[in-house]
Motif scaffolding. Structure first.
Motif, mmCIF file in Angstrom:
data_model
loop_
_atom_site.group_PDB
_atom_site.id
_atom_site.type_symbol
_atom_site.label_atom_id
_atom_site.label_comp_id
_atom_site.label_asym_id
_atom_site.label_seq_id
_atom_site.Cartn_x
_atom_site.Cartn_y
_atom_site.Cartn_z
ATOM 1 N N ASP A 48 -80.223 24.317 1.988
ATOM 2 C CA ASP A 48 -80.782 25.505 2.645
ATOM 3 C C ASP A 48 -82.217 25.178 3.046
ATOM 4 O OD1 ASP A 48 -79.764 28.742 2.450
ATOM 5 O OD2 ASP A 48 -81.833 28.321 3.079
ATOM 6 N N SER A 89 -70.710 29.578 4.521
ATOM 7 C CA SER A 89 -70.426 30.993 4.774
ATOM 8 C C SER A 89 -71.639 31.669 5.399
ATOM 9 C CB SER A 89 -70.021 31.708 3.473
ATOM 10 O OG SER A 89 -70.925 31.451 2.428
ATOM 11 N N ALA A 144 -79.285 22.497 8.585
ATOM 12 C CA ALA A 144 -77.901 22.083 8.833
ATOM 13 C C ALA A 144 -77.804 20.970 9.874
ATOM 14 C CB ALA A 144 -77.094 23.295 9.306
ATOM 15 N N GLN A 171 -73.653 31.700 -3.819
ATOM 16 C CA GLN A 171 -72.436 32.360 -4.312
ATOM 17 C C GLN A 171 -71.183 31.538 -4.002
ATOM 18 O OE1 GLN A 171 -71.392 36.219 -2.886
ATOM 19 N NE2 GLN A 171 -72.326 35.969 -0.871
ATOM 20 N N TYR A 175 -81.837 39.689 -0.805
ATOM 21 C CA TYR A 175 -80.563 39.150 -0.333
ATOM 22 C C TYR A 175 -79.531 39.145 -1.461
ATOM 23 C CZ TYR A 175 -77.020 36.138 1.557
ATOM 24 O OH TYR A 175 -75.816 35.666 1.996
ATOM 25 N N GLY A 224 -76.140 25.887 4.078
ATOM 26 C CA GLY A 224 -76.798 27.202 4.085
ATOM 27 C C GLY A 224 -76.391 27.975 2.844
HETATM 28 C C1 SAM Z 1 -76.626 35.019 5.543
HETATM 29 S S1 SAM Z 1 -77.210 33.767 4.474
HETATM 30 C C2 SAM Z 1 -75.695 33.106 3.781
HETATM 31 C C3 SAM Z 1 -75.896 32.505 2.423
HETATM 32 C C4 SAM Z 1 -74.644 32.103 1.674
HETATM 33 N N1 SAM Z 1 -73.935 31.032 2.331
HETATM 34 C C5 SAM Z 1 -73.753 33.284 1.404
HETATM 35 O O1 SAM Z 1 -72.629 33.333 1.926
HETATM 36 O O2 SAM Z 1 -74.165 34.205 0.683
HETATM 37 C C6 SAM Z 1 -77.700 32.533 5.569
HETATM 38 C C7 SAM Z 1 -78.380 31.349 4.896
HETATM 39 O O3 SAM Z 1 -78.500 30.318 5.896
HETATM 40 C C8 SAM Z 1 -79.765 29.723 5.765
HETATM 41 N N2 SAM Z 1 -80.132 29.114 7.045
HETATM 42 C C9 SAM Z 1 -80.816 29.663 8.072
HETATM 43 N N3 SAM Z 1 -80.980 28.777 9.056
HETATM 44 C C10 SAM Z 1 -80.378 27.638 8.643
HETATM 45 C C11 SAM Z 1 -80.214 26.340 9.215
HETATM 46 N N4 SAM Z 1 -80.709 26.046 10.416
HETATM 47 N N5 SAM Z 1 -79.551 25.404 8.492
HETATM 48 C C12 SAM Z 1 -79.029 25.707 7.283
HETATM 49 N N6 SAM Z 1 -79.156 26.909 6.692
HETATM 50 C C13 SAM Z 1 -79.817 27.865 7.370
HETATM 51 C C14 SAM Z 1 -80.687 30.849 5.319
HETATM 52 O O4 SAM Z 1 -81.864 30.365 4.711
HETATM 53 C C15 SAM Z 1 -79.788 31.637 4.385
HETATM 54 O O5 SAM Z 1 -79.900 31.203 3.063
#
Ligand code: SAM
Length: 274
Positions: free
Chosen positions: A71, A119, A103, A53, A15, A48
């Motif tokens: 997260d 994000s 979340a 970043q 990632y 999350g």
């Molecule tokens: C696409 S990544 C985005 C990460 C970061 N915010 C960025 O912009 O680079 C999505 C993130 O959301 C987290 N995530 C997935 N399900 C979630 C939930 N139910 N509550 C909070 N975070 C969650 C994942 O573990 C992952 O780290």
């Protein structure tokens, strides 16, 4: 849900290398948009946080701010901490910490944060209404939630369509849906969801996230991040055939066809003072 977390755990390193840089311009735009609301802010939440970043960008911009990145994936939270160790020292390092949590069940008291940012996460949560209400609960009266994520759209990125064709030709079953609430249906719905969760001063606007993928970058993105599970389950010779066929077909595309242009939505709302 657990499947999704395990998936994020497995590809946390991929990632950081292959996907976080693609999202980076939208993350910067979210921080730019949040700037006016940061006057006097001290405690922020990044929902999350992934590889942090967004959170680390906030630490770099706003010297009075401490930020907690939540997260549910311990693998992602681990990479977030490692990124903070790599990029921050001394007092700045203490301005970021990660917490493993979902979340929709934040381990914080009501009104703990001056602002919340997020994000590319609200499309993943199983119940977005609950996650938005939870974000509102932990904000102080007057605090703002600002997020960016994908907007639902029919547009297809040609390399994705080619990947689907290659799987189809080889009779390989694509990965199924994994309990996410899905991309935001429209800008109006983004605003409506925030209002229904109790936010006021709501605003939402759309934009486009553009990224050019060189062929090798797209292949690494698929095999080490987006479709890591599928590739890990293929027999080595089948995997080799998929990669070789894809490389051939993608090599025939123009730079424009290798450029992803996906719609995104920026949305924000305030927890009213009353
Ligand atoms: C696409 S990544 C985005 C990460 C970061 N915010 C960025 O912009 O680079 C999505 C993130 O959301 C987290 N995530 C997935 N399900 C979630 C939930 N139910 N509550 C909070 N975070 C969650 C994942 O573990 C992952 O780290």
């Amino acid at each position: 849900m657990t499947d999704q977390i395990e998936r994020f755990d497995r590809f946390a390193a991929g990632y950081a290398q292959w996907w976080a840089p693609v999202l980076a311009p939208a993350v910067t735009e979210l921080l730019d948009a949040a700037e006016p609301a940061m006057d006097g802010a001290e405690r922020l939440l990044d929902i999350g946080t992934g590889t942090a970043q967004l959170a680390l960008g906030a630490v770099a911009r706003w010297p009075d701010v401490s930020i907690v990145g939540v997260d549910p994936s311990p693998g992602m939270a681990g990479v977030a901490d490692a990124e903070a160790d790599r990029l921050l020292t001394g007092v700045d390092r203490r301005r970021f910490r990660s917490v493993v949590a979902f979340a929709d069940s934040l381990p914080f008291a009501d009104g703990e944060f001056d602002g919340a940012l997020s994000s590319f996460v609200f499309q993943l949560v199983p119940n977005r209404a609950r996650a938005l209400r939870e974000a509102r609960r932990v904000l102080k009266p007057g605090g703002i939630l600002s997020y960016v994520t994908w907007l639902d759209d029919e547009r297809v990125f040609t390399p994705d369509a080619i990947f689907d064709e290659v799987l189809d030709d080889l009779d390989i079953e694509p990965r199924g849906a994994d309990g996410r609430s899905g991309d935001i249906p429209s800008v109006e719905r983004a605003a409506g969801e925030l209002r229904r969760a109790g936010f006021s001063n709501v605003s939402a606007r759309d934009s486009v996230l553009e990224h050019h993928f060189p062929v090798d970058h797209y292949l690494a993105f698929l095999t080490e991040f987006d479709e890591e599970t599928l590739f890990a389950e293929l027999e080595p010779d089948v995997r080799e055939r998929v990669v070789t066929t894809l490389r051939e077909r993608l090599g025939a595309l123009s730079p424009d066809q290798m450029t992803m242009r996906f719609p995104i939505v920026f949305a924000s709302g305030r927890r009213s003072r009353a």
